[in-house]
Motif scaffolding. Structure first.
Motif, PDB file in Angstrom:
ATOM      1  N   MET A   4      -6.123  -2.800   8.538  1.00 13.25           N
ATOM      2  CA  MET A   4      -5.927  -3.982   7.704  1.00 13.25           C
ATOM      3  C   MET A   4      -4.876  -3.632   6.639  1.00 13.25           C
ATOM      4  N   ASN A   5      -3.656  -4.055   6.872  1.00 14.65           N
ATOM      5  CA  ASN A   5      -2.571  -3.781   5.940  1.00 14.65           C
ATOM      6  C   ASN A   5      -2.126  -5.098   5.321  1.00 14.65           C
ATOM      7  N   GLN A   6      -2.534  -5.324   4.081  1.00 16.90           N
ATOM      8  CA  GLN A   6      -2.202  -6.566   3.388  1.00 16.90           C
ATOM      9  C   GLN A   6      -0.913  -6.455   2.564  1.00 16.90           C
ATOM     10  N   TYR A   7      -0.316  -5.288   2.592  1.00 19.51           N
ATOM     11  CA  TYR A   7       0.883  -5.075   1.784  1.00 19.51           C
ATOM     12  C   TYR A   7       2.090  -5.746   2.430  1.00 19.51           C
ATOM     13  N   GLU A   8       2.773  -6.561   1.651  1.00 24.26           N
ATOM     14  CA  GLU A   8       4.010  -7.179   2.110  1.00 24.26           C
ATOM     15  C   GLU A   8       5.174  -6.418   1.488  1.00 24.26           C
ATOM     16  N   GLN A   9       5.942  -5.777   2.334  1.00 25.97           N
ATOM     17  CA  GLN A   9       7.012  -4.903   1.847  1.00 25.97           C
ATOM     18  C   GLN A   9       8.031  -5.677   1.024  1.00 25.97           C
ATOM     19  N   GLY A  10       8.286  -5.172  -0.162  1.00 22.43           N
ATOM     20  CA  GLY A  10       9.319  -5.742  -1.009  1.00 22.43           C
ATOM     21  C   GLY A  10      10.615  -4.981  -0.833  1.00 22.43           C
ATOM     22  N   PRO A  11      11.533  -5.127  -1.776  1.00 26.43           N
ATOM     23  CA  PRO A  11      12.811  -4.406  -1.685  1.00 26.43           C
ATOM     24  C   PRO A  11      12.610  -2.902  -1.795  1.00 26.43           C
ATOM     25  N   LEU A  12      13.371  -2.152  -1.028  1.00 26.44           N
ATOM     26  CA  LEU A  12      13.295  -0.697  -1.063  1.00 26.44           C
ATOM     27  C   LEU A  12      14.192  -0.101  -2.139  1.00 26.44           C
ATOM     28  N   TYR A  58       6.491   1.540   5.780  1.00 29.10           N
ATOM     29  CA  TYR A  58       5.632   2.249   6.736  1.00 29.10           C
ATOM     30  C   TYR A  58       4.456   2.926   6.017  1.00 29.10           C
ATOM     31  N   LEU A  59       3.729   2.161   5.207  1.00 29.78           N
ATOM     32  CA  LEU A  59       2.644   2.754   4.422  1.00 29.78           C
ATOM     33  C   LEU A  59       1.466   3.170   5.303  1.00 29.78           C
ATOM     34  N   THR A  60       1.135   2.374   6.300  1.00 28.49           N
ATOM     35  CA  THR A  60       0.045   2.754   7.204  1.00 28.49           C
ATOM     36  C   THR A  60       0.383   4.060   7.909  1.00 28.49           C
ATOM     37  N   GLU A  61       1.626   4.166   8.379  1.00 27.35           N
ATOM     38  CA  GLU A  61       2.065   5.390   9.044  1.00 27.35           C
ATOM     39  C   GLU A  61       2.015   6.579   8.083  1.00 27.35           C
ATOM     40  N   ALA A  62       2.425   6.346   6.831  1.00 28.26           N
ATOM     41  CA  ALA A  62       2.424   7.427   5.844  1.00 28.26           C
ATOM     42  C   ALA A  62       1.021   7.962   5.602  1.00 28.26           C
ATOM     43  N   VAL A  63       0.059   7.050   5.493  1.00 25.43           N
ATOM     44  CA  VAL A  63      -1.325   7.459   5.223  1.00 25.43           C
ATOM     45  C   VAL A  63      -1.925   8.172   6.427  1.00 25.43           C
ATOM     46  N   GLY A  88      -0.273  -2.355  -2.210  1.00 30.31           N
ATOM     47  CA  GLY A  88       0.125  -1.108  -1.560  1.00 30.31           C
ATOM     48  C   GLY A  88      -0.254   0.143  -2.319  1.00 30.31           C
ATOM     49  N   LYS A  89      -1.072   0.025  -3.358  1.00 34.61           N
ATOM     50  CA  LYS A  89      -1.358   1.182  -4.210  1.00 34.61           C
ATOM     51  C   LYS A  89      -2.626   1.928  -3.820  1.00 34.61           C
ATOM     52  N   ILE A  90      -3.461   1.322  -2.998  1.00 33.76           N
ATOM     53  CA  ILE A  90      -4.715   1.964  -2.606  1.00 33.76           C
ATOM     54  C   ILE A  90      -4.892   1.846  -1.098  1.00 33.76           C
ATOM     55  N   ALA A  91      -5.142   2.979  -0.458  1.00 36.78           N
ATOM     56  CA  ALA A  91      -5.499   2.998   0.968  1.00 36.78           C
ATOM     57  C   ALA A  91      -6.944   3.456   1.065  1.00 36.78           C
ATOM     58  N   THR A  92      -7.783   2.603   1.597  1.00 39.79           N
ATOM     59  CA  THR A  92      -9.203   2.910   1.725  1.00 39.79           C
ATOM     60  C   THR A  92      -9.514   3.248   3.173  1.00 39.79           C
ATOM     61  N   ILE A  93     -10.050   4.441   3.388  1.00 42.14           N
ATOM     62  CA  ILE A  93     -10.353   4.929   4.728  1.00 42.14           C
ATOM     63  C   ILE A  93     -11.860   5.030   4.886  1.00 42.14           C
ATOM     64  N   THR A  94     -12.366   4.442   5.962  1.00 44.34           N
ATOM     65  CA  THR A  94     -13.771   4.601   6.313  1.00 44.34           C
ATOM     66  C   THR A  94     -13.841   5.461   7.566  1.00 44.34           C
ATOM     67  N   MET A  95     -14.393   6.654   7.420  1.00 48.09           N
ATOM     68  CA  MET A  95     -14.511   7.562   8.554  1.00 48.09           C
ATOM     69  C   MET A  95     -15.781   7.245   9.336  1.00 48.09           C
ATOM     70  N   LYS A  96     -15.749   7.516  10.625  1.00 50.27           N
ATOM     71  CA  LYS A  96     -16.948   7.297  11.441  1.00 50.27           C
ATOM     72  C   LYS A  96     -18.039   8.293  11.093  1.00 50.27           C
ATOM     73  N   ASN A  97     -17.630   9.462  10.615  1.00 48.36           N
ATOM     74  CA  ASN A  97     -18.592  10.462  10.170  1.00 48.36           C
ATOM     75  C   ASN A  97     -18.873  10.244   8.690  1.00 48.36           C
ATOM     76  N   ASP A  98     -19.982   9.627   8.370  1.00 47.34           N
ATOM     77  CA  ASP A  98     -20.310   9.291   6.981  1.00 47.34           C
ATOM     78  C   ASP A  98     -20.444  10.529   6.107  1.00 47.34           C
ATOM     79  N   ALA A  99     -20.761  11.663   6.722  1.00 50.76           N
ATOM     80  CA  ALA A  99     -20.985  12.884   5.955  1.00 50.76           C
ATOM     81  C   ALA A  99     -19.708  13.680   5.748  1.00 50.76           C
TER      82      ALA A  99
END
Length: 241
Positions: A4-12, A58-63, A88-99
């Motif tokens: 889920m990437n809600q970031y809309e790329q602005g000017p580089l 390419y923020l998803t790729e970077a993360v 684009g300032k926070i990437a939240t990752i949910t791992m399948k391994n909760d531990a």
């Protein structure tokens, strides 16, 4: 993996006025293009784990690439969901391994060497010599190519050469490209932490335009990484093959 990437790329880049001063004393105001930066906090299972500062592209790729090159994941199916907010300032990752915790970062393992040809390396050097869009505009980026048999699969630019590697690795993960059959070409130097990234990703051949450090060469020997540096259109240096 759900992305889920809600970031809309602005000017580089943006315009910036500066005072030009030549050695001979000539002075005038000029407009230049300078790069924009994006800081990303990477949160894994509700815990802040990493920060990265990169070009906002390419923020998803970077993360994803950062997770792989840090040894946090090997495959994307270890991730349940990745969410990047609209700023684009926070990437939240949910791992399948909760531990999961940061102590689980995987150790380096030897890569599997593959055969290569000199003409593949010279072809990549030729492409870089032709110039990359953002670098031509700003003089402020490093470039990185993901290639197979000398043909570029994906190319990107970033303010940092480490970030550029992360982005090509993340691209491969997203598109299910087998990194064990690829090579990486970087415009920057090859210190040991860059070599570690390539080894963790499982890429068997690392090529760079500049030179390696002694520690990078030792890592390459230890983990069977083919290391080709000072790779330019007219010559290359093979440090480990």
């Amino acid at each position: 993996m759900q992305v889920m990437n809600q970031y809309e790329q602005g000017p580089l880049t943006e315009k910036s006025e500066c005072l030009y001063i030549s050695r001979e004393g000539k002075r005038y105001q000029e407009n230049t293009r300078i790069l924009r930066e994006q800081k990303i906090d990477i949160i894994i299972n509700e815990k802040l784990i990493l920060h990265t500062m990169c070009t906002p592209q390419y923020l998803t790729e970077a993360v994803l690439g950062r997770l792989r090159t840090e040894g946090i994941i090997e495959k994307v199916d270890e991730i349940e969901k990745i969410h990047i907010g609209n700023d684009g300032k926070i990437a939240t990752i949910t791992m399948k391994n909760d531990a999961w915790n940061e102590k689980q970062c995987k150790k380096l393992s030897p890569v599997s060497p593959v055969k290569w040809k000199e003409e593949w390396i010279f072809h990549l050097a030729d492409i870089l010599a032709e110039g990359m869009p953002l670098h031509n505009e700003t003089w402020g980026t490093h470039s990185c190519f993901l290639a197979k048999e000398g043909e570029v699969i994906f190319a990107c630019e970033d303010i940092g050469r480490h970030n550029a590697i992360d982005k090509v690795v993340g691209y491969a993960l997203l598109h299910e490209i087998d990194l064990k059959k690829c090579m990486l070409y970087s415009s920057g130097r090859m210190p040991s932490d860059m070599a570690e990234k390539v080894i963790r990703a499982g890429i068997p051949i690392a090529v760079c335009k500049a030179v390696p450090t002694a520690e990078a060469v030792e890592l390459a020997k230890k983990y069977r990484l083919t290391l080709i540096c000072a790779a330019r259109p007219d010559r290359i240096r093979v440090y480990v093959s």
